[in-house]
Structures are given as structure tokens and as C-alpha cells.
Motif scaffolding. Structure first.
Motif, PDB file in Angstrom:
ATOM      1  N   SER A 179       0.807  -1.216   0.000  1.00 25.12           N
ATOM      2  CA  SER A 179       0.000   0.000   0.000  1.00 25.12           C
ATOM      3  C   SER A 179       0.846   1.276   0.000  1.00 25.12           C
ATOM      4  O   SER A 179       0.327   2.352  -0.270  1.00 25.12           O
ATOM      5  N   ASN A 180       2.149   1.190   0.264  1.00 27.79           N
ATOM      6  CA  ASN A 180       3.006   2.379   0.193  1.00 27.79           C
ATOM      7  C   ASN A 180       3.448   2.667  -1.242  1.00 27.79           C
ATOM      8  O   ASN A 180       4.221   3.588  -1.487  1.00 27.79           O
TER       9      ASN A 180
ATOM     10  N   THR B 284      -3.222 -11.941   1.242  1.00 29.18           N
ATOM     11  CA  THR B 284      -3.318 -10.559   1.658  1.00 29.18           C
ATOM     12  C   THR B 284      -2.900 -10.487   3.121  1.00 29.18           C
ATOM     13  O   THR B 284      -3.239 -11.365   3.906  1.00 29.18           O
ATOM     14  N   PHE B 285      -2.138  -9.450   3.491  1.00 26.92           N
ATOM     15  CA  PHE B 285      -1.546  -9.425   4.819  1.00 26.92           C
ATOM     16  C   PHE B 285      -1.042  -8.028   5.156  1.00 26.92           C
ATOM     17  O   PHE B 285      -1.018  -7.135   4.305  1.00 26.92           O
ATOM     18  N   LEU B 286      -0.633  -7.845   6.413  1.00 22.98           N
ATOM     19  CA  LEU B 286       0.045  -6.630   6.845  1.00 22.98           C
ATOM     20  C   LEU B 286       1.506  -6.955   7.093  1.00 22.98           C
ATOM     21  O   LEU B 286       1.831  -7.958   7.739  1.00 22.98           O
TER      22      LEU B 286
ATOM     23  N   THR C 285      -0.270  -7.490  -0.753  1.00 21.10           N
ATOM     24  CA  THR C 285      -0.886  -8.643  -1.380  1.00 21.10           C
ATOM     25  C   THR C 285       0.125  -9.330  -2.285  1.00 21.10           C
ATOM     26  O   THR C 285       1.021  -8.676  -2.818  1.00 21.10           O
ATOM     27  N   THR C 286       0.012 -10.635  -2.419  1.00 22.26           N
ATOM     28  CA  THR C 286       0.834 -11.387  -3.363  1.00 22.26           C
ATOM     29  C   THR C 286      -0.086 -12.188  -4.274  1.00 22.26           C
ATOM     30  O   THR C 286      -1.170 -12.596  -3.882  1.00 22.26           O
ATOM     31  N   PHE C 287       0.388 -12.366  -5.481  1.00 19.24           N
ATOM     32  CA  PHE C 287      -0.291 -13.244  -6.427  1.00 19.24           C
ATOM     33  C   PHE C 287       0.782 -13.912  -7.256  1.00 19.24           C
ATOM     34  O   PHE C 287       1.703 -13.252  -7.726  1.00 19.24           O
TER      35      PHE C 287
END
Length: 188
Positions: free
Chosen positions: A88-89, A140-142, A150-152
Motif C-alpha cells: 500500500s506504500n 493478503t496481509f500486513l 498482497t501477493t499473487f
């Protein structure tokens, strides 16, 4: 007969393609080094794994994945992966490697009380003795910073072996809490 007609039973018999069948759920409620699933059911070409509210003990660690063949954990360089990490940054990274001793499926997980991880994983060909096993993943995580991330991506176990199970574990430290479920996806 068209596949859509068969799914709705228009040919005389109802067929329930794509039905999720729960194989096992494990609820982790205290510090655990790894979570093993040693029964993958029978007859499934596709499995779904869900990871809910995973909370870890040690900050900035990776959730890793390995497989069992014949009851033995596979730790050789038989894994490959490629995935994207978006934060998110505004920063993002690609992570890829063709020869690994494990699949890193979620990186940089934070350990504070509100830094939880959730994700799902599709496992293809785990019960085949003639095809590689593939994994598609989204989590999805912090992070420890804390940034939402998030990873995909995807990974593979590059041997034509029938799997007897799999393991989730942290790069360092333990899993404090999680609910992990394994489903088989029925084809008929």
C-alpha cells in the motif's frame, strides 16, 4: 451434449462438477512450528487450500510450503516460483527463482496483534504420478511496517511424483494462530 447442459442435468442425470469437498480443517490456537496435511483424499486433480487469520510469533517472516512424497518431506531444489508483491506504500516487487528447496508463498508477514494473513491456494495434479504439481496463490496481509500488502503468483514441485501431503511453516519462529482448510474439487 454441451458441458453446460450436463452440469444442469439436462441429459437425464445431475452432475455436480466443481463441488468443494472438505478434506480437513486444522485450527491452530497455540504456538506451532509447522502445519502438516498428510491426507489429500482420493481422485482429485485440483485442491483448494484456505488460510484464515494466520498470526505469527516473529516479525517479518515468510510463510513457506513444502510437499511430502511417500511420507517424506521434500527438501531438495525441486521447487520453482514466480509472484508479485504489491504494498500500500506504492512499492512492489517480483520474486522468482527456478531452483528452490521450498515455495515462499507469503513474504514479510508482520507479527503485531493486528497483522494477520489470509490467502487461498489452488494445488493442481498433486495426486498424479505423471505430471508436475503446480500451485497458484493469492494472499493478503500486513507487513511489519505496517503496510497492507498482497501477493499473487505461482509455483511448482518439479517432479512427477504423487504427493502424500504438504506442510506450511514459517521461515523463523512459529505460527501462533490460524485456521487452514484443505478441500478437494470434485470433477463428477
Amino acid at each position: 451434449m454441451p458441458l453446460g447442459a450436463a452440469r444442469f442435468g439436462l441429459g437425464g442425470g445431475a452432475v455436480d462438477l466443481g463441488k468443494l469437498e472438505l478434506i480437513r480443517t486444522q485450527a491452530i490456537t497455540s504456538s506451532t512450528a509447522q502445519v502438516d496435511f498428510t491426507d489429500l483424499g482420493t481422485g482429485y486433480n485440483l485442491h483448494l487450500i484456505t488460510v484464515n487469520n494466520l498470526h505469527i510469533a516473529t516479525d517479518s517472516q515468510d510463510l513457506n510450503f513444502r510437499v511430502f512424497v511417500g511420507g517424506s518431506l521434500q527438501t531438495g531444489n525441486d521447487y520453482s516460483r514466480a509472484f508479485n508483491i504489491n504494498r500500500s506504500n506504492g512499492s512492489n516487487d517480483e520474486d522468482r527463482d527456478p531452483t528452490l528447496d521450498r515455495l515462499r508463498v507469503t513474504p514479510e508477514i508482520g507479527a503485531s496483534s493486528n497483522e494477520l494473513t489470509n490467502g487461498y491456494f489452488y494445488l493442481y495434479n498433486a495426486l498424479s504420478s505423471s505430471k508436475y504439481t503446480f500451485l497458484n496463490q493469492h494472499s493478503t496481509f500486513l507487513t511489519k511496517d505496517p503496510y497492507y500488502a498482497t501477493t499473487f503468483g505461482a509455483g511448482s514441485f518439479n517432479e512427477t511424483d504423487t504427493l502424500s501431503g504438504f506442510r506450511f511453516y514459517m521461515g523463523s519462529g512459529n505460527i501462533n494462530e490460524a485456521e487452514i482448510s484443505l478441500y478437494g474439487i470434485a470433477e463428477s
